[in-house]
Design a protein around this motif. Sequence first.
Motif, PDB file in Angstrom:
ATOM      1  N   PRO A  16     -35.999 -24.101  57.707  1.00  0.00           N
ATOM      2  CA  PRO A  16     -35.926 -24.881  56.464  1.00  0.00           C
ATOM      3  C   PRO A  16     -34.892 -24.264  55.517  1.00  0.00           C
ATOM      4  CG  PRO A  16     -37.856 -23.472  56.428  1.00  0.00           C
ATOM      5  CD  PRO A  16     -37.193 -23.272  57.772  1.00  0.00           C
ATOM      6  N   ILE A  17     -33.847 -25.022  55.213  1.00  0.00           N
ATOM      7  CA  ILE A  17     -32.764 -24.512  54.366  1.00  0.00           C
ATOM      8  C   ILE A  17     -32.144 -25.675  53.614  1.00  0.00           C
ATOM      9  CG2 ILE A  17     -30.933 -24.707  56.085  1.00  0.00           C
ATOM     10  CD1 ILE A  17     -30.072 -21.884  55.120  1.00  0.00           C
ATOM     11  N   ASP A  18     -31.622 -25.407  52.436  1.00  0.00           N
ATOM     12  CA  ASP A  18     -31.002 -26.430  51.619  1.00  0.00           C
ATOM     13  C   ASP A  18     -29.497 -26.453  51.856  1.00  0.00           C
ATOM     14  OD1 ASP A  18     -31.354 -28.391  49.421  1.00  0.00           O
ATOM     15  OD2 ASP A  18     -29.991 -27.025  48.378  1.00  0.00           O
ATOM     16  N   HIS A  19     -28.893 -27.636  51.723  1.00  0.00           N
ATOM     17  CA  HIS A  19     -27.450 -27.743  51.947  1.00  0.00           C
ATOM     18  C   HIS A  19     -26.655 -26.913  50.939  1.00  0.00           C
ATOM     19  CE1 HIS A  19     -28.231 -30.898  48.958  1.00  0.00           C
ATOM     20  NE2 HIS A  19     -26.998 -30.685  48.557  1.00  0.00           N
ATOM     21  N   ALA A  20     -27.193 -26.690  49.752  1.00  0.00           N
ATOM     22  CA  ALA A  20     -26.495 -25.864  48.757  1.00  0.00           C
ATOM     23  C   ALA A  20     -26.404 -24.409  49.218  1.00  0.00           C
ATOM     24  CB  ALA A  20     -27.209 -25.945  47.413  1.00  0.00           C
ATOM     25  N   THR A  21     -27.432 -23.937  49.910  1.00  0.00           N
ATOM     26  CA  THR A  21     -27.406 -22.577  50.452  1.00  0.00           C
ATOM     27  C   THR A  21     -26.312 -22.450  51.509  1.00  0.00           C
ATOM     28  OG1 THR A  21     -29.771 -22.379  50.062  1.00  0.00           O
ATOM     29  CG2 THR A  21     -28.792 -20.804  51.591  1.00  0.00           C
ATOM     30  N   ILE A  22     -26.188 -23.465  52.342  1.00  0.00           N
ATOM     31  CA  ILE A  22     -25.152 -23.456  53.376  1.00  0.00           C
ATOM     32  C   ILE A  22     -23.773 -23.426  52.726  1.00  0.00           C
ATOM     33  CG2 ILE A  22     -24.151 -24.763  55.286  1.00  0.00           C
ATOM     34  CD1 ILE A  22     -27.056 -25.843  55.744  1.00  0.00           C
ATOM     35  N   GLN A  23     -23.602 -24.201  51.643  1.00  0.00           N
ATOM     36  CA  GLN A  23     -22.329 -24.215  50.930  1.00  0.00           C
ATOM     37  C   GLN A  23     -22.019 -22.839  50.351  1.00  0.00           C
ATOM     38  OE1 GLN A  23     -21.599 -24.132  47.377  1.00  0.00           O
ATOM     39  NE2 GLN A  23     -19.445 -24.622  47.656  1.00  0.00           N
ATOM     40  N   ARG A  24     -23.026 -22.159  49.805  1.00  0.00           N
ATOM     41  CA  ARG A  24     -22.804 -20.809  49.264  1.00  0.00           C
ATOM     42  C   ARG A  24     -22.423 -19.838  50.379  1.00  0.00           C
ATOM     43  NH1 ARG A  24     -27.252 -22.232  45.876  1.00  0.00           N
ATOM     44  NH2 ARG A  24     -28.710 -21.221  47.307  1.00  0.00           N
ATOM     45  N   TRP A  25     -23.044 -19.991  51.558  1.00  0.00           N
ATOM     46  CA  TRP A  25     -22.681 -19.136  52.692  1.00  0.00           C
ATOM     47  C   TRP A  25     -21.227 -19.364  53.087  1.00  0.00           C
ATOM     48  CZ3 TRP A  25     -27.384 -20.147  56.408  1.00  0.00           C
ATOM     49  CH2 TRP A  25     -28.514 -19.488  55.906  1.00  0.00           C
ATOM     50  N   VAL A  26     -20.804 -20.621  53.100  1.00  0.00           N
ATOM     51  CA  VAL A  26     -19.419 -20.936  53.468  1.00  0.00           C
ATOM     52  C   VAL A  26     -18.455 -20.280  52.485  1.00  0.00           C
ATOM     53  CG1 VAL A  26     -17.733 -22.815  53.622  1.00  0.00           C
ATOM     54  CG2 VAL A  26     -19.979 -23.070  54.683  1.00  0.00           C
ATOM     55  N   VAL A  27     -18.749 -20.401  51.185  1.00  0.00           N
ATOM     56  CA  VAL A  27     -17.885 -19.799  50.168  1.00  0.00           C
ATOM     57  C   VAL A  27     -17.845 -18.280  50.324  1.00  0.00           C
ATOM     58  CG1 VAL A  27     -17.676 -19.381  47.679  1.00  0.00           C
ATOM     59  CG2 VAL A  27     -18.158 -21.683  48.527  1.00  0.00           C
ATOM     60  N   LYS A  28     -18.998 -17.684  50.629  1.00  0.00           N
ATOM     61  CA  LYS A  28     -19.082 -16.229  50.717  1.00  0.00           C
ATOM     62  C   LYS A  28     -18.443 -15.678  51.998  1.00  0.00           C
ATOM     63  CE  LYS A  28     -22.364 -12.409  50.514  1.00  0.00           C
ATOM     64  NZ  LYS A  28     -23.766 -12.033  50.264  1.00  0.00           N
ATOM     65  N   TYR A  29     -18.728 -16.325  53.144  1.00  0.00           N
ATOM     66  CA  TYR A  29     -18.341 -15.731  54.424  1.00  0.00           C
ATOM     67  C   TYR A  29     -17.042 -16.281  55.017  1.00  0.00           C
ATOM     68  CZ  TYR A  29     -22.933 -13.634  54.255  1.00  0.00           C
ATOM     69  OH  TYR A  29     -24.037 -12.925  53.863  1.00  0.00           O
ATOM     70  N   SER A  30     -16.535 -17.397  54.533  1.00  0.00           N
ATOM     71  CA  SER A  30     -15.287 -17.937  55.087  1.00  0.00           C
ATOM     72  C   SER A  30     -14.120 -16.966  54.990  1.00  0.00           C
ATOM     73  CB  SER A  30     -14.928 -19.260  54.411  1.00  0.00           C
ATOM     74  OG  SER A  30     -15.815 -20.257  54.809  1.00  0.00           O
ATOM     75  N   PRO A  31     -13.885 -16.337  53.831  1.00  0.00           N
ATOM     76  CA  PRO A  31     -12.759 -15.388  53.774  1.00  0.00           C
ATOM     77  C   PRO A  31     -12.921 -14.221  54.747  1.00  0.00           C
ATOM     78  CG  PRO A  31     -13.494 -15.948  51.556  1.00  0.00           C
ATOM     79  CD  PRO A  31     -14.497 -16.518  52.507  1.00  0.00           C
ATOM     80  N   LEU A  32     -14.151 -13.753  54.919  1.00  0.00           N
ATOM     81  CA  LEU A  32     -14.378 -12.642  55.853  1.00  0.00           C
ATOM     82  C   LEU A  32     -14.112 -13.069  57.287  1.00  0.00           C
ATOM     83  CD1 LEU A  32     -17.728 -11.332  54.315  1.00  0.00           C
ATOM     84  CD2 LEU A  32     -15.442 -10.376  54.009  1.00  0.00           C
ATOM     85  N   LEU A  33     -14.577 -14.252  57.657  1.00  0.00           N
ATOM     86  CA  LEU A  33     -14.346 -14.749  59.013  1.00  0.00           C
ATOM     87  C   LEU A  33     -12.864 -15.020  59.261  1.00  0.00           C
ATOM     88  CD1 LEU A  33     -17.370 -17.160  59.331  1.00  0.00           C
ATOM     89  CD2 LEU A  33     -17.035 -15.018  60.558  1.00  0.00           C
ATOM     90  N   GLU A  34     -12.197 -15.605  58.264  1.00  0.00           N
ATOM     91  CA  GLU A  34     -10.770 -15.880  58.409  1.00  0.00           C
ATOM     92  C   GLU A  34      -9.984 -14.591  58.632  1.00  0.00           C
ATOM     93  OE1 GLU A  34      -7.161 -18.204  56.136  1.00  0.00           O
ATOM     94  OE2 GLU A  34      -8.935 -17.628  54.995  1.00  0.00           O
ATOM     95  N   GLU A  35     -10.318 -13.562  57.883  1.00  0.00           N
ATOM     96  CA  GLU A  35      -9.638 -12.276  58.042  1.00  0.00           C
ATOM     97  C   GLU A  35      -9.886 -11.689  59.431  1.00  0.00           C
ATOM     98  OE1 GLU A  35     -10.025  -7.783  56.259  1.00  0.00           O
ATOM     99  OE2 GLU A  35     -10.458  -9.460  54.920  1.00  0.00           O
ATOM    100  N   ALA A  36     -11.130 -11.755  59.899  1.00  0.00           N
ATOM    101  CA  ALA A  36     -11.458 -11.217  61.219  1.00  0.00           C
ATOM    102  C   ALA A  36     -10.753 -12.001  62.325  1.00  0.00           C
ATOM    103  CB  ALA A  36     -12.968 -11.251  61.430  1.00  0.00           C
ATOM    104  N   PHE A  37     -10.717 -13.327  62.209  1.00  0.00           N
ATOM    105  CA  PHE A  37     -10.043 -14.141  63.223  1.00  0.00           C
ATOM    106  C   PHE A  37      -8.540 -13.894  63.195  1.00  0.00           C
ATOM    107  CE2 PHE A  37     -13.635 -17.420  62.743  1.00  0.00           C
ATOM    108  CZ  PHE A  37     -14.411 -16.744  63.662  1.00  0.00           C
ATOM    109  N   HIS A  38      -7.985 -13.734  62.006  1.00  0.00           N
ATOM    110  CA  HIS A  38      -6.549 -13.512  61.896  1.00  0.00           C
ATOM    111  C   HIS A  38      -6.158 -12.182  62.546  1.00  0.00           C
ATOM    112  CE1 HIS A  38      -2.542 -14.040  60.348  1.00  0.00           C
ATOM    113  NE2 HIS A  38      -2.572 -12.825  59.830  1.00  0.00           N
ATOM    114  N   ARG A  39      -6.990 -11.158  62.393  1.00  0.00           N
ATOM    115  CA  ARG A  39      -6.693  -9.859  63.002  1.00  0.00           C
ATOM    116  C   ARG A  39      -6.729  -9.930  64.523  1.00  0.00           C
ATOM    117  NH1 ARG A  39     -10.968  -6.518  61.370  1.00  0.00           N
ATOM    118  NH2 ARG A  39     -11.607  -7.896  59.717  1.00  0.00           N
ATOM    119  N   ARG A  40      -7.598 -10.784  65.073  1.00  0.00           N
ATOM    120  CA  ARG A  40      -7.744 -10.868  66.532  1.00  0.00           C
ATOM    121  C   ARG A  40      -6.878 -11.949  67.165  1.00  0.00           C
ATOM    122  NH1 ARG A  40     -12.746  -8.253  68.056  1.00  0.00           N
ATOM    123  NH2 ARG A  40     -13.810  -7.611  66.166  1.00  0.00           N
ATOM    124  N   LYS A  41      -6.171 -12.713  66.337  1.00  0.00           N
ATOM    125  CA  LYS A  41      -5.370 -13.807  66.857  1.00  0.00           C
ATOM    126  C   LYS A  41      -4.262 -13.273  67.757  1.00  0.00           C
ATOM    127  CE  LYS A  41      -2.313 -16.033  64.400  1.00  0.00           C
ATOM    128  NZ  LYS A  41      -1.680 -16.809  63.366  1.00  0.00           N
TER     129      LYS A  41
END
Length: 65
Positions: A16-41
């Motif tokens: 059970p989770i709210d869509h607003a929580t998912i949006q906050r996760w995207v805002v918080k973790y997207s830059p970290l994931l992008e950086e990790a993917f860019h390093r391994r590209k």
Amino acid sequence: MSYRHVEELLEERGVPIDHATIQRWVVKYSPLLEEAFHRRKRPVWVSWRMDETYIKVKVRRESTV
């Protein structure tokens, strides 16, 4: 895929989770994931290929190579 669709998918799996929580996760973790993917590209070498794609325009099929 929208945050509400992700919310529905998680609810189907018993999370059970709210869509607003998912949006906050995207805002918080997207830059970290992008950086990790860019390093391994892998670098693009001198030569690379693009797959052929077809787009239906009115009735005809057009190739976009």
